[in-house]
Design a protein around this motif. Structure first.
Motif, PDB file in Angstrom:
ATOM      1  N   ASN A  30     -30.609 140.045 -14.363  1.00 39.75           N
ATOM      2  CA  ASN A  30     -29.908 141.324 -14.478  1.00 39.75           C
ATOM      3  C   ASN A  30     -30.013 141.761 -15.934  1.00 39.75           C
ATOM      4  O   ASN A  30     -29.422 141.157 -16.831  1.00 39.75           O
ATOM      5  N   ARG A  56     -20.713 139.469 -11.343  1.00 45.90           N
ATOM      6  CA  ARG A  56     -22.037 139.084 -11.836  1.00 45.90           C
ATOM      7  C   ARG A  56     -22.177 137.559 -11.883  1.00 45.90           C
ATOM      8  O   ARG A  56     -23.251 137.017 -11.644  1.00 45.90           O
ATOM      9  N   ASP A 253     -27.923 146.841 -12.041  1.00 49.73           N
ATOM     10  CA  ASP A 253     -26.879 147.208 -11.081  1.00 49.73           C
ATOM     11  C   ASP A 253     -27.093 148.650 -10.618  1.00 49.73           C
ATOM     12  O   ASP A 253     -27.178 149.573 -11.431  1.00 49.73           O
ATOM     13  N   SER A 291     -21.675 146.712  -8.286  1.00 49.68           N
ATOM     14  CA  SER A 291     -21.924 148.159  -8.332  1.00 49.68           C
ATOM     15  C   SER A 291     -20.693 148.954  -7.898  1.00 49.68           C
ATOM     16  O   SER A 291     -20.424 150.042  -8.431  1.00 49.68           O
TER      17      SER A 291
END
Length: 638
Positions: A30, A56, A253, A291
């Motif tokens: 990410n 996360r 994201d 998100s």
């Protein structure tokens, strides 16, 4: 599910990656930091990252890119947060996920080469917090990355050397395969090799060919593909990379993705699934949850999104990287030349790119290309107002040109009519002498009035002026990272009597009441605030422009040059003074460097327009000047 957690030995990481790739699976990184830089001008606050941290952490990423690049500077300059504090707080909420940084080789987290002892000291201080070190050089010149490689290896962290990717007849598989071999001679093969496609260049087919070529020559080295979605086609490039053997890919994201950063994580996953590839250890529910948490935050970052919306297939021509798109457009707005952007991007920038050797448009090389192209268009004379960094590029200070040198006429425009002699006398790689770290520590202590920590010294060595301002701000106002973006970036300021209710990054509720802000007879502004029922008064002096700009009218470039010939040295553009190279009473010759200014991350020398004695110095290091601001005065010594 083989999750690689922070603290895993490097050899074990490499072994796991080899096994997973052979089984047709892959990991996801990410790239939150890169997304913030590319689509939000690096303004995503720690408060927002802390909100997203628990989900996360559950997602099971290979790594989270959360620091490095320009973010270290912007953290202290624009967000008033200590980069080390950020990593400490993020680690509390994400104990398992590996943290990743982007390091610019000899430029570290800045914009120009640092001494070897500063590089090694900086890496040693960041290494306890950072597990994966993605290191690159804009000329793909391995010696510029060696000090970082060595220190990362000593710290037991994972080296991820980069092959910066671009297009053109010179950018062949043979070139990149040979370059990878040069890297492995230094690092060994227990690394992850990153294809750094910073501009989102090339087609899916081309990326697939490159990954395939690298895997055929180095089958045991895990490949990490990093790209940008500037042209809307990076999912295609990611699919091609994985199908040809890449074991890690980058994405972001969904609720924060835009035009110039990475594509959405779950879109990547869904597309690859149709080809029979599954992500290793990824919790898709946690990805979606992140998100959902971030969705309501995005509205507060709208002022930092690109002035130009939509994908840009023309990136294949101008090659400006995703991380530079937003800042370049912001500079165009502030500089009043947004209407010139089509000409700059589609005509002049690709022209300059080819003329200067078709190297890789990434920091600091991208700034050199960008500022040169902008200057060529705005000044009307190509290469007539070269930056100091362009001069250093031609002198070979950053390393050798990888493919071919610029034509002689460019050397003459930049270095002067005697350019061959200048190149002979001054050319060659820059040897940056080691700094006296004890002396620098003492200098910082003098600024602060107390003994600085190693972390403070690291930031001071990177960005001296901005670091000192940040430390003093934090000492006076406290840690503002607790503020959410709705408060930190509130548009239009605050009104007397306004009540602000918010939750800090720990979930604790706070109330701020805005009181009056009277101005005293001395011009001091006193701001009254009630924070959680405790009254506080903040006093400050209104900022004044340096260099007497308030007393002058805007001057043209020709007028500034004429004044210089008469000994009145003025600022040629809006920028910051990084060095005054002379003292009052000093004799100077025409053409001597009297100051250095910085704008758009590039340094430009200010030269004496006549011979004489420096009689007055009006500006000082750290001052922000405007076009026509006074710098110093030279009088004849007759």
């Amino acid at each position: 599910m083989r999750r690689i957690v922070q603290g895993t030995p490097v050899g074990e990481i490499a072994k796991t990656l080899r096994e997973v790739t052979k089984e047709g699976r892959y990991y996801i990184t990410n790239t939150a930091r890169d997304l913030s830089q590319s689509d939000f001008k690096n303004r995503i606050l720690l408060h927002t990252d802390l909100l997203a941290a628990p989900s996360r952490e559950k997602a099971g990423y290979f790594s989270l890119e959360i620091t490095g690049g320009a973010s270290v500077h912007v953290d202290i300059l624009r967000k008033q947060v200590d980069p080390f504090t950020k990593l400490e707080l993020m680690r509390e909420k994400m104990p398992s996920t590996m943290f990743q940084t982007l390091c610019r080789g000899t430029n570290l987290f800045g914009y120009r080469p640092y001494p070897q002892n500063v590089i090694r000291f900086t890496v040693r201080e960041f290494a306890p917090y950072v597990d994966v070190w993605r290191t690159f050089d804009f000329l793909n010149y391995v010696p510029n990355m060696m000090a970082v490689f060595e220190e990362v290896g000593r710290a037991g962290k994972l080296n991820e050397p980069c092959l910066c990717f671009s297009t053109g007849p010179e950018h062949t598989n043979d070139f990149y395969i040979k370059k990878a071999g040069e890297i492995f001679e230094v690092t060994g093969q227990d690394v992850t090799l990153c294809i750094k496609n910073h501009g989102g260049l090339g087609t899916p087919k081309r990326i697939g060919q490159l990954v395939d070529g690298l895997k055929q020559h180095y089958p045991d080295v895990p490949i990490h593909y990093h790209g940008h979605n500037t042209d809307g086609n990076d999912i295609g490039r990611i699919v091609a990379a994985v199908r040809n053997g890449a074991g890690i890919v980058d994405a972001g994201d969904a609720s924060f993705t835009g035009f110039y950063g990475p594509p959405p994580i779950l879109t990547v996953v869904q597309t690859l699934r149709d080809y029979g590839f599954e992500p290793e250890g990824l919790d898709e529910d946690a990805v979606n949850e992140t998100s959902q948490i971030l969705q309501s935050e995005r509205q507060y970052y709208a002022p930092f999104e690109s002035q130009i919306k939509g994908f840009q297939p023309t990136v294949q021509t101008h090659k400006l990287p995703g991380g530079a798109m937003g800042s370049s457009l912001e500079q165009a707005v502030k500089g009043g030349f947004l209407n010139k952007m089509p000409e700059i991007l589609q005509e002049e920038l690709p022209r300059v790119q080819k003329e200067l050797g078709n190297y890789w448009s990434v920091t600091p090389g991208s700034q050199i290309l960008w500022t040169t192209a902008v200057s060529n268009i705005l000044d009307g004379e190509r290469y007539g107002n070269p930056s100091g960094d362009l001069r250093n590029l031609l002198l070979g200070k950053y390393g050798p040109f990888p493919f071919f040198k610029p034509e002689d006429w460019i050397y003459e425009k930049v270095l002067g009519g005697n350019w061959r002699e200048v190149l002979e006398e001054e050319g060659g790689e820059r040897e940056v002498p080691d700094m006296d770290l004890a002396h620098e520590r003492f200098a910082l202590a003098e600024h602060l009035g107390y003994e600085p920590t190693n972390h403070q010294l690291v930031l001071f060595l990177q960005q001296p002026n901005d670091a000192v301002d940040f430390f003093k701000f934090s000492e006076e106002y406290g840690e503002v990272y607790v503020l959410p973006p709705s408060i930190f970036f509130k548009d239009g300021g605050f009104k007397t009597g306004e009540h602000l209710n918010y939750n800090d990054c720990h979930g604790k509720k706070h109330l701020v009441e805005i009181g009056p802000s009277p101005v005293s007879e001395t011009g001091e502004v006193n701001v009254y605030m009630v924070v959680d029922h405790h009254q506080t008064i903040f006093s400050y002096q209104a900022e004044k422009r340096a260099g007497g700009v308030s007393e002058i009218q805007e001057l043209t470039r020709e007028e500034i040059l004429d004044l210089a010939k008469a000994g009145d040295v003025r600022s040629p553009f809006k920028g910051k003074i990084v060095e005054i190279a002379v003292k009052e009473g000093q004799e100077v010759l025409q053409g001597d460097r009297v100051a250095i200014m910085e704008a758009m991350k590039m340094q430009t020398p200010v030269l004496a327009g006549m011979q004489g004695i420096v009689t007055t110095i009006s500006a000082k290091k750290g001052d922000t000047l405007f076009p026509g601001s006074k710098i110093l005065k030279i009088d004849t010594d007759e």
